[in-house]
Design an enzyme around this catalytic site. Structure first.
Site, PDB file in Angstrom:
ATOM      1  N   LYS A 198      -4.862  -1.281  84.249  1.00 45.95           N
ATOM      2  CA  LYS A 198      -3.456  -0.911  84.438  1.00 45.95           C
ATOM      3  C   LYS A 198      -3.341   0.607  84.341  1.00 45.95           C
ATOM      4  O   LYS A 198      -2.834   1.164  83.369  1.00 45.95           O
ATOM      5  CB  LYS A 198      -2.580  -1.609  83.405  1.00 45.95           C
ATOM      6  N   ARG A 224      -0.383  24.081  86.937  1.00 46.61           N
ATOM      7  CA  ARG A 224       0.271  22.773  86.923  1.00 46.61           C
ATOM      8  C   ARG A 224      -0.723  21.620  86.914  1.00 46.61           C
ATOM      9  O   ARG A 224      -0.506  20.613  86.227  1.00 46.61           O
ATOM     10  CB  ARG A 224       1.222  22.655  88.121  1.00 46.61           C
ATOM     11  N   GLU A 278     -11.084 -15.828  81.527  1.00 47.55           N
ATOM     12  CA  GLU A 278      -9.852 -15.883  80.743  1.00 47.55           C
ATOM     13  C   GLU A 278      -9.512 -17.328  80.412  1.00 47.55           C
ATOM     14  O   GLU A 278      -9.548 -18.201  81.284  1.00 47.55           O
ATOM     15  CB  GLU A 278      -8.716 -15.236  81.537  1.00 47.55           C
ATOM     16  N   ASP A 321      -6.218 -15.371  76.031  1.00 43.76           N
ATOM     17  CA  ASP A 321      -5.025 -14.743  76.600  1.00 43.76           C
ATOM     18  C   ASP A 321      -3.743 -15.337  76.042  1.00 43.76           C
ATOM     19  O   ASP A 321      -3.526 -16.552  76.099  1.00 43.76           O
ATOM     20  CB  ASP A 321      -5.043 -14.902  78.122  1.00 43.76           C
ATOM     21  N   LYS A 338      -9.661 -14.316  85.930  1.00 44.15           N
ATOM     22  CA  LYS A 338      -8.382 -14.416  85.251  1.00 44.15           C
ATOM     23  C   LYS A 338      -7.671 -15.715  85.613  1.00 44.15           C
ATOM     24  O   LYS A 338      -8.205 -16.537  86.359  1.00 44.15           O
ATOM     25  CB  LYS A 338      -7.538 -13.184  85.591  1.00 44.15           C
TER      26      LYS A 338
END
Length: 286
Positions: free
Chosen positions: A137, A102, A202, A224, A169
Site C-alpha cells: 500500500k 523541492r 491468507e 487476517d 490473498k
C-alpha cells in the site's frame, strides 16, 4: 546493509524521472533571478520531532543536479530529531541548490514521516519477538523510497512487488475454489515456470489454517482480521511449522495485544499510506 532494491541504477532512475517531472525544460525561476555564477549555501532545518530519513537520498539528488555541490551531513538517516535541529548543509551553485530543493524536501519529509511512525509502532511491540512489516500500500513510483524509510525506522520490508513472492490473498483463494486449490495450483505453476518463490497464504478461519497446514508446501500463513484470541489459537495450531503474520485492522491500541499472541510478523499498511510528513525546510544562510 541496504535493501537489495536500492541499487545505483534504481536510485539514479528514480531521481532522473522525478527531476524530469519537476524541472522539465528548465528551472526558469532560478535561471531568471539568480546569476549563473552565484555561489551560496543552505541548511536543512527540522521543524518537527521524529526519525530522520532520506539524508543519503538527498546526497544522490544534489549530485545528480550538480556534482560540484558540497554536502556536509550533520545528522544521519535514523537519527532522532527535534524541532530546531540542522540535518545538513549544502554549498555551491545557487541555481543548483534551488533546483534540487523541492525534490529533496518532498522525499525527506515523507520518508521521515514513515520512519517516525515505523519507529513508534516498533516501540509498542518491543520485547515480544514480533517484527513489523510494511505492505504494497504505497505511492506509485515512490515505493522504493517508502520501503527504504520503513527500514530506516526499524521495520522490515515485506515483498517488494507482485513478482518476488507469492501471496495468496482472500480473492485468490475464493477465485481458485479454496485454500487447497489455490496452493496446489500455485505449486504447479511455479514448477512449470521454474520459479523458486516463497508462498504465503491468507487465512480467515481456523478451518482455513488447518487446510493450509494439511496442504503444505508453503512458507508463511497470514492470519487476517482475526481477534487476538483466535490468533493465539491459530498460532498454537500452526505450532511453528510455518511463519505467521497478523494482518488487517491493526491499530496502535491493538498492536501490542496482537504481538503477544506469538505471531512472527505484523503487517501494517498505515506505515506507508496514512502517515503525516515531518516538516523540513531548506533555508539559505550567510
Amino acid at each position: 546493509m541496504k535493501p537489495t532494491y536500492l541499487t545505483e541504477n534504481s536510485i539514479r532512475d528514480f531521481i532522473a524521472a522525478a527531476l524530469a517531472e519537476d524541472v522539465g525544460d528548465g528551472d526558469h525561476s532560478s535561471l531568471a533571478a539568480i546569476p549563473a555564477d552565484a555561489q551560496n549555501q543552505a541548511r536543512l532545518l527540522v521543524k518537527g520531532d521524529g526519525i530522520l530519513a532520506g539524508v543519503e537520498l538527498a546526497g544522490y539528488i544534489f549530485k545528480a543536479v550538480d556534482p560540484a555541490l558540497q554536502l556536509e551531513v550533520l545528522l544521519q538517516d535514523g537519527a532522532e530529531i527535534k524541532k530546531g535541529d540542522v540535518a545538513f548543509t549544502v554549498k555551491g551553485k545557487a541555481q543548483a541548490i534551488l533546483t534540487a530543493e523541492r525534490l529533496v524536501l518532498n522525499c525527506m519529509q515523507r520518508m521521515s514521516g514513515i520512519a517516525s511512525y515505523t519507529h513508534y509502532l516498533s516501540s509498542l511491540i518491543a520485547g515480544t519477538g514480533a517484527k513489523l512489516l510494511d505492505t504494497r500500500k504505497t505511492t506509485p513510483n515512490f515505493r522504493m523510497m517508502e520501503k527504504w524509510a520503513v527500514v530506516i525506522g526499524g521495520g522490515t520490508n515485506h515483498r517488494y512487488g507482485l513478482y518476488d513472492m507469492v501471496m495468496l490473498k482472500d480473492n485468490h483463494v475464493d477465485y481458485a475454489g479454496g485454500i487447497r486449490e489455490a496452493i496446489t495450483a500455485t505449486q504447479k505453476y511455479l514448477a512449470e515456470k521454474g520459479k523458486d518463490l516463497k508462498i504465503e497464504v491468507e487465512t480467515r478461519t481456523l478451518d482455513e489454517v488447518r487446510e493450509a497446514i494439511e496442504t503444505g508446501g508453503i512458507y508463511r500463513i497470514m492470519l487476517d482480521n482475526m481477534s487476538p484470541a483466535l490468533m493465539r489459537e491459530a498460532v498454537a495450531i500452526i505450532g511453528g511449522k510455518y511463519e505467521t503474520e497478523a494482518s488487517g485492522g491493526i491499530t496502535e491500541e491493538t498492536i501490542r495485544e496482537v504481538a503477544e499472541t506469538g505471531v512472527d510478523f505484523i503487517s501494517v499498511g498505515a506505515l506507508t499510506h496514512s502517515i503525516k510528513s515531518i516538516d523540513l525546510s531548506l533555508k539559505a544562510y550567510k
